[in-house]
Scaffold this motif. Structure first.
Motif, PDB file in Angstrom:
ATOM      1  N   PHE A   1       0.810  -1.162   0.071  1.00 53.71           N
ATOM      2  CA  PHE A   1       0.164   0.036  -0.092  1.00 53.71           C
ATOM      3  C   PHE A   1       0.631   1.126  -0.214  1.00 53.71           C
ATOM      4  O   PHE A   1       0.193   2.374  -0.166  1.00 53.71           O
ATOM      5  CB  PHE A   1      -1.038   0.125   1.261  1.00 53.71           C
ATOM      6  CG  PHE A   1      -2.019  -1.035   1.103  1.00 53.71           C
ATOM      7  CD1 PHE A   1      -3.255  -0.698   0.344  1.00 53.71           C
ATOM      8  CD2 PHE A   1      -1.939  -2.284   1.720  1.00 53.71           C
ATOM      9  CE1 PHE A   1      -4.173  -1.602   0.361  1.00 53.71           C
ATOM     10  CE2 PHE A   1      -2.999  -3.212   1.695  1.00 53.71           C
ATOM     11  CZ  PHE A   1      -4.229  -2.957   0.958  1.00 53.71           C
ATOM     12  N   ILE A   2       2.318   1.263  -0.070  1.00 52.65           N
ATOM     13  CA  ILE A   2       2.937   2.352   0.209  1.00 52.65           C
ATOM     14  C   ILE A   2       2.733   3.225  -0.817  1.00 52.65           C
ATOM     15  O   ILE A   2       2.858   4.635  -0.762  1.00 52.65           O
ATOM     16  CB  ILE A   2       4.432   1.777   0.353  1.00 52.65           C
ATOM     17  CG1 ILE A   2       5.220   3.246   1.065  1.00 52.65           C
ATOM     18  CG2 ILE A   2       4.944   1.429  -0.722  1.00 52.65           C
ATOM     19  CD1 ILE A   2       4.996   3.590   2.277  1.00 52.65           C
ATOM     20  N   ASP A   3       2.696   2.935  -2.155  1.00 50.04           N
ATOM     21  CA  ASP A   3       2.477   3.646  -3.205  1.00 50.04           C
ATOM     22  C   ASP A   3       1.158   4.084  -3.729  1.00 50.04           C
ATOM     23  O   ASP A   3       0.846   5.082  -4.391  1.00 50.04           O
ATOM     24  CB  ASP A   3       3.130   3.067  -4.412  1.00 50.04           C
ATOM     25  CG  ASP A   3       4.752   3.002  -4.459  1.00 50.04           C
ATOM     26  OD1 ASP A   3       5.252   4.111  -4.064  1.00 50.04           O
ATOM     27  OD2 ASP A   3       5.485   2.186  -5.012  1.00 50.04           O
ATOM     28  N   SER A   4       0.135   3.458  -3.201  1.00 50.55           N
ATOM     29  CA  SER A   4      -1.459   3.887  -3.269  1.00 50.55           C
ATOM     30  C   SER A   4      -1.716   4.724  -2.276  1.00 50.55           C
ATOM     31  O   SER A   4      -2.304   5.555  -2.681  1.00 50.55           O
ATOM     32  CB  SER A   4      -2.089   2.363  -3.463  1.00 50.55           C
ATOM     33  OG  SER A   4      -2.117   1.731  -2.624  1.00 50.55           O
ATOM     34  N   TRP A   5      -1.718   4.360  -1.194  1.00 51.48           N
ATOM     35  CA  TRP A   5      -2.093   5.211  -0.057  1.00 51.48           C
ATOM     36  C   TRP A   5      -1.132   6.402   0.142  1.00 51.48           C
ATOM     37  O   TRP A   5      -1.591   7.572   0.644  1.00 51.48           O
ATOM     38  CB  TRP A   5      -2.175   4.335   1.476  1.00 51.48           C
ATOM     39  CG  TRP A   5      -3.211   3.441   1.424  1.00 51.48           C
ATOM     40  CD1 TRP A   5      -4.073   2.894   0.514  1.00 51.48           C
ATOM     41  CD2 TRP A   5      -3.751   2.778   2.714  1.00 51.48           C
ATOM     42  NE1 TRP A   5      -5.124   2.083   0.867  1.00 51.48           N
ATOM     43  CE2 TRP A   5      -4.931   1.912   2.210  1.00 51.48           C
ATOM     44  CE3 TRP A   5      -3.189   2.749   3.989  1.00 51.48           C
ATOM     45  CZ2 TRP A   5      -5.748   1.175   3.054  1.00 51.48           C
ATOM     46  CZ3 TRP A   5      -4.005   2.085   4.832  1.00 51.48           C
ATOM     47  CH2 TRP A   5      -4.993   1.159   4.556  1.00 51.48           C
ATOM     48  N   GLY A   6       0.295   6.119   0.127  1.00 50.22           N
ATOM     49  CA  GLY A   6       1.159   7.372   0.547  1.00 50.22           C
ATOM     50  C   GLY A   6       1.832   7.086   1.762  1.00 50.22           C
ATOM     51  O   GLY A   6       1.368   6.476   2.437  1.00 50.22           O
ATOM     52  N   ARG A   7       3.011   7.575   1.790  1.00 56.93           N
ATOM     53  CA  ARG A   7       3.870   7.331   2.952  1.00 56.93           C
ATOM     54  C   ARG A   7       3.176   8.118   4.106  1.00 56.93           C
ATOM     55  O   ARG A   7       3.175   7.543   5.284  1.00 56.93           O
ATOM     56  CB  ARG A   7       5.124   8.222   2.641  1.00 56.93           C
ATOM     57  CG  ARG A   7       6.095   7.304   1.991  1.00 56.93           C
ATOM     58  CD  ARG A   7       5.764   7.397   0.286  1.00 56.93           C
ATOM     59  NE  ARG A   7       6.974   7.074  -0.472  1.00 56.93           N
ATOM     60  CZ  ARG A   7       6.529   6.412  -1.583  1.00 56.93           C
ATOM     61  NH1 ARG A   7       5.662   6.077  -1.964  1.00 56.93           N
ATOM     62  NH2 ARG A   7       7.606   6.190  -2.319  1.00 56.93           N
ATOM     63  N   LYS A   8       2.712   9.396   3.978  1.00 57.08           N
ATOM     64  CA  LYS A   8       2.361  10.307   5.113  1.00 57.08           C
ATOM     65  C   LYS A   8       0.999   9.521   5.655  1.00 57.08           C
ATOM     66  O   LYS A   8       0.953   9.467   6.967  1.00 57.08           O
ATOM     67  CB  LYS A   8       2.021  11.545   4.596  1.00 57.08           C
ATOM     68  CG  LYS A   8       1.797  12.675   5.614  1.00 57.08           C
ATOM     69  CD  LYS A   8       1.672  13.983   5.352  1.00 57.08           C
ATOM     70  CE  LYS A   8       1.426  15.097   6.569  1.00 57.08           C
ATOM     71  NZ  LYS A   8       1.323  16.529   5.871  1.00 57.08           N
ATOM     72  N   PRO A   9      -0.093   9.370   5.054  1.00 61.96           N
ATOM     73  CA  PRO A   9      -1.214   8.728   5.568  1.00 61.96           C
ATOM     74  C   PRO A   9      -0.971   7.658   6.299  1.00 61.96           C
ATOM     75  O   PRO A   9      -1.255   6.929   7.353  1.00 61.96           O
ATOM     76  CB  PRO A   9      -2.188   8.412   4.301  1.00 61.96           C
ATOM     77  CG  PRO A   9      -1.603   9.526   3.393  1.00 61.96           C
ATOM     78  CD  PRO A   9      -0.323   9.497   3.456  1.00 61.96           C
ATOM     79  N   ILE A  10       0.145   6.576   5.806  1.00 59.29           N
ATOM     80  CA  ILE A  10       0.318   5.322   6.516  1.00 59.29           C
ATOM     81  C   ILE A  10       0.984   5.792   8.013  1.00 59.29           C
ATOM     82  O   ILE A  10       0.818   5.251   8.819  1.00 59.29           O
ATOM     83  CB  ILE A  10       1.420   4.332   5.605  1.00 59.29           C
ATOM     84  CG1 ILE A  10       0.445   3.961   4.500  1.00 59.29           C
ATOM     85  CG2 ILE A  10       1.806   3.445   6.343  1.00 59.29           C
ATOM     86  CD1 ILE A  10       0.962   2.944   3.472  1.00 59.29           C
ATOM     87  N   GLN A  11       2.087   6.652   7.734  1.00 63.14           N
ATOM     88  CA  GLN A  11       2.960   7.022   9.126  1.00 63.14           C
ATOM     89  C   GLN A  11       1.703   7.639  10.303  1.00 63.14           C
ATOM     90  O   GLN A  11       1.744   7.314  11.290  1.00 63.14           O
ATOM     91  CB  GLN A  11       3.469   8.046   8.846  1.00 63.14           C
ATOM     92  CG  GLN A  11       4.637   8.568   9.984  1.00 63.14           C
ATOM     93  CD  GLN A  11       5.864   9.212   9.598  1.00 63.14           C
ATOM     94  OE1 GLN A  11       6.642   8.764   8.771  1.00 63.14           O
ATOM     95  NE2 GLN A  11       5.884  10.369  10.105  1.00 63.14           N
ATOM     96  N   LEU A  12       0.797   8.373   9.648  1.00 59.63           N
ATOM     97  CA  LEU A  12       0.054   9.231  10.588  1.00 59.63           C
ATOM     98  C   LEU A  12      -1.024   8.257  11.048  1.00 59.63           C
ATOM     99  O   LEU A  12      -1.090   7.923  12.446  1.00 59.63           O
ATOM    100  CB  LEU A  12      -0.792  10.168   9.756  1.00 59.63           C
ATOM    101  CG  LEU A  12      -1.716  11.227  10.595  1.00 59.63           C
ATOM    102  CD1 LEU A  12      -0.912  12.017  11.389  1.00 59.63           C
ATOM    103  CD2 LEU A  12      -2.463  11.972   9.657  1.00 59.63           C
ATOM    104  N   MET A  13      -1.591   7.114  10.382  1.00 55.30           N
ATOM    105  CA  MET A  13      -2.557   6.099  10.859  1.00 55.30           C
ATOM    106  C   MET A  13      -1.778   5.200  11.789  1.00 55.30           C
ATOM    107  O   MET A  13      -2.364   4.773  12.920  1.00 55.30           O
ATOM    108  CB  MET A  13      -2.933   5.091   9.682  1.00 55.30           C
ATOM    109  CG  MET A  13      -3.674   3.973  10.070  1.00 55.30           C
ATOM    110  SD  MET A  13      -3.551   2.554   8.792  1.00 55.30           S
ATOM    111  CE  MET A  13      -1.844   2.292   8.797  1.00 55.30           C
TER     112      MET A  13
END
Length: 504
Positions: free
Chosen positions: A344-356
């Motif tokens: 999911f790193i390239d579809s969701w993005g780095r920042k949303p994954i880190q925030l979640m």
């Protein structure tokens, strides 16, 4: 690109900076649009093995420290607070120094020249640990601390991002060696467990094997080298097929240096990115290393898998259960977390994954900390705690433990990428050191392991602060490194200086 190069190299242009800027964009486009090749796969494999080595060497001490307690510990067969702290904190301290040192050297000397140096340091430090011994003039813990510090310096130049597999393999190797030595351990006469001394040395020493493989495997690719030479020729107007008496244009581009570094990061827009990336890594490693290096202690504190037998049988059962418990934590959380992040790193993005990740980790550590005593009362409660522990590991890797490594590698200008990444990574190791010292000094406040629940609550507080630091970093998904540099790319290459080539 060849035609553009030929036309632009044979005659001067009234807008030289503009032409060079166009050439630069064309050259970078060649890199951005390059097709996946076997060379890229090989580089990923070699780098992955190097990272795997780092993670194995860092986290194997989590299990080895218990074995050291049976051989060199006190009457209770446990290491003292200072001994346990020393062997565990030495590597993060060395890693912090190594990240700053190798980050700076990579920008000054070049990344390619530094490749392999850090692996040789790791191999040396790892092998030296496995043959360390006690003597009249030297204590084995002093020797181990020195060599683990040296190994940490090498790890700082590499830095692990494959810690899920490193944790898993360290636990698996530990389990295999313990099972292989079962008869020998059961044959030891308490309180002397000389065969456990062999087990921890094998566990630590095997960390050299993947490092040697990564160090000797060549990664140079003739096609890649030719492509690099083409780009350099386009950018510098050097070594091209042209009239030897033609005017030579010298590219005037920003150079790496302390003055330019200070100028770039003194701007608020750039400084907040560096601070956000560095603090996010710091906050994450408070919990990640606080748990990762002490998972065996936490498992024993809640009574999960503790041996109910005594003597040599109890030693074997305890080591066996600790290895199994660490396998469960790795398989149940760390490894799946990395794979989900990969997907999911390239579809969701780095920042949303880190925030979640930071949000969910805050919630999980609050539950684990404030519900610690209640869950520790029953077997089902202990299993619930281990389940939450696995969830925390999952959302560390499907969260900030992956993104805090990726974002600094993408968001800074190329000439300072290694230095800035080293600063961010060193901030993380500072968090790891603080976590390890704090865990060692506070865990027994009010009684044996009585303060562990409050340590988990402290972890929750740092995860909460990580939410706010994440807001300072930009999203890097689907952006080029030039777009992320916060620099005006239109004027990145300034008006070139012209000079007549001297006649031979």
């Amino acid at each position: 690109m060849a035609s553009v190069e030929s036309a632009s190299l044979t005659s001067p242009h009234p807008h030289g900076g503009y032409v060079l800027g166009e050439r630069r964009r064309a050259a970078l486009a060649e890199v951005d649009n390059a097709k996946l090749s076997w060379f890229h796969v090989k580089v990923c494999l070699v780098a992955g093995v190097g990272f795997f080595t780092d993670a194995y060497d860092i986290f194997a001490i989590n299990i080895a420290s218990v074995m050291l307690g049976y051989v060199y510990g006190g009457d209770d067969h446990k290491l003292s607070v200072n001994q346990d702290l020393g062997v565990k904190v030495a590597t993060p301290v060395g890693t912090l120094l190594g990240q700053l040192l190798f980050g700076w050297l990579a920008d000054v000397v070049g990344r390619k020249r530094m490749y392999g140096v850090e692996l040789m340091i790791i191999i040396l430090g790892c092998f030296a640990q496995s043959i360390s011994a006690m003597g009249h003039a030297v204590n084995i813990f002093g020797v181990l601390i020195v060599w683990r510090f040296i190994m940490g310096i090498g790890i700082g130049g590499d830095y692990p991002t494959s810690s899920g597999w490193g944790n898993f393999t360290a636990a698996l190797v530990g389990l295999i060696v313990v099972v292989c030595y079962k008869t020998s351990i059961l044959g030891d006469t308490p309180p002397f467990y000389e065969h456990v001394d062999e087990v921890w040395r094998i566990l630590i020493g095997l960390g050299c094997v993947p490092g040697v493989y990564s160090a000797v495997l060549p990664v140079d690719d003739p096609g890649d080298a030719a492509a690099a030479q083409d780009i350099e020729r386009v950018m510098t107007n050097g070594n091209a097929d042209r009239d030897p008496d033609a005017v030579v244009q010298k590219v005037d581009a920003p150079k790496a240096g302390w003055r330019d570094f200070s100028r770039h990061f003194s701007e608020l827009e750039n400084f907040k990115v560096l601070f956000g990336a560095a603090y996010s890594w710091f906050a994450l490693d408070i919990a990640f290393y606080g748990l990762g290096l002490n998972s065996s202690i936490v498992l024993q504190a809640i009574g999960f898998g503790n041996a109910i037998t005594a003597g040599s049988q109890g030693v074997y059962d305890n080591l066996h259960n600790i290895c199994v418990g660490n396998l469960i934590l790795a398989v149940g959380g760390l490894i799946p977390g990395y794979w989900v992040a990969f997907l999911f790193i390239d579809s969701w993005g780095r920042k949303p994954i880190q925030l979640m990740g930071f949000i969910l980790l805050t919630i999980l550590f609050v539950i684990m900390g404030f519900g610690y005593e209640k869950m520790n009362e029953t077997k089902s409660g202990q299993k619930a705690f281990v389940f939450l522990y696995c969830l925390a590991n999952f959302f560390q890797n499907f969260g900030p433990n992956t993104t805090t490594f990726i974002i600094p590698g993408e968001v800074f200008p190329t000439r300072y990428r290694s230095t800035a990444h080293g600063i961010c990574a060193a901030s993380g190791k500072l968090g790891a050191i603080i976590a390890q010292v704090g865990f060692a000094r506070m865990r027994n406040i009010g009684g044996t392991d009585n303060f562990v629940k409050h340590i988990l609550e402290i972890f929750a507080l740092f995860m909460l602060t990580g939410i706010f630091s994440t807001l300072l970093v930009p999203e890097t998904k689907n952006k080029t490194l030039e777009e992320l540099s916060n620099e005006d790319q239109e004027h990145f290459l300034r008006e070139p200086r012209s000079e007549k080539k001297a006649s031979p």
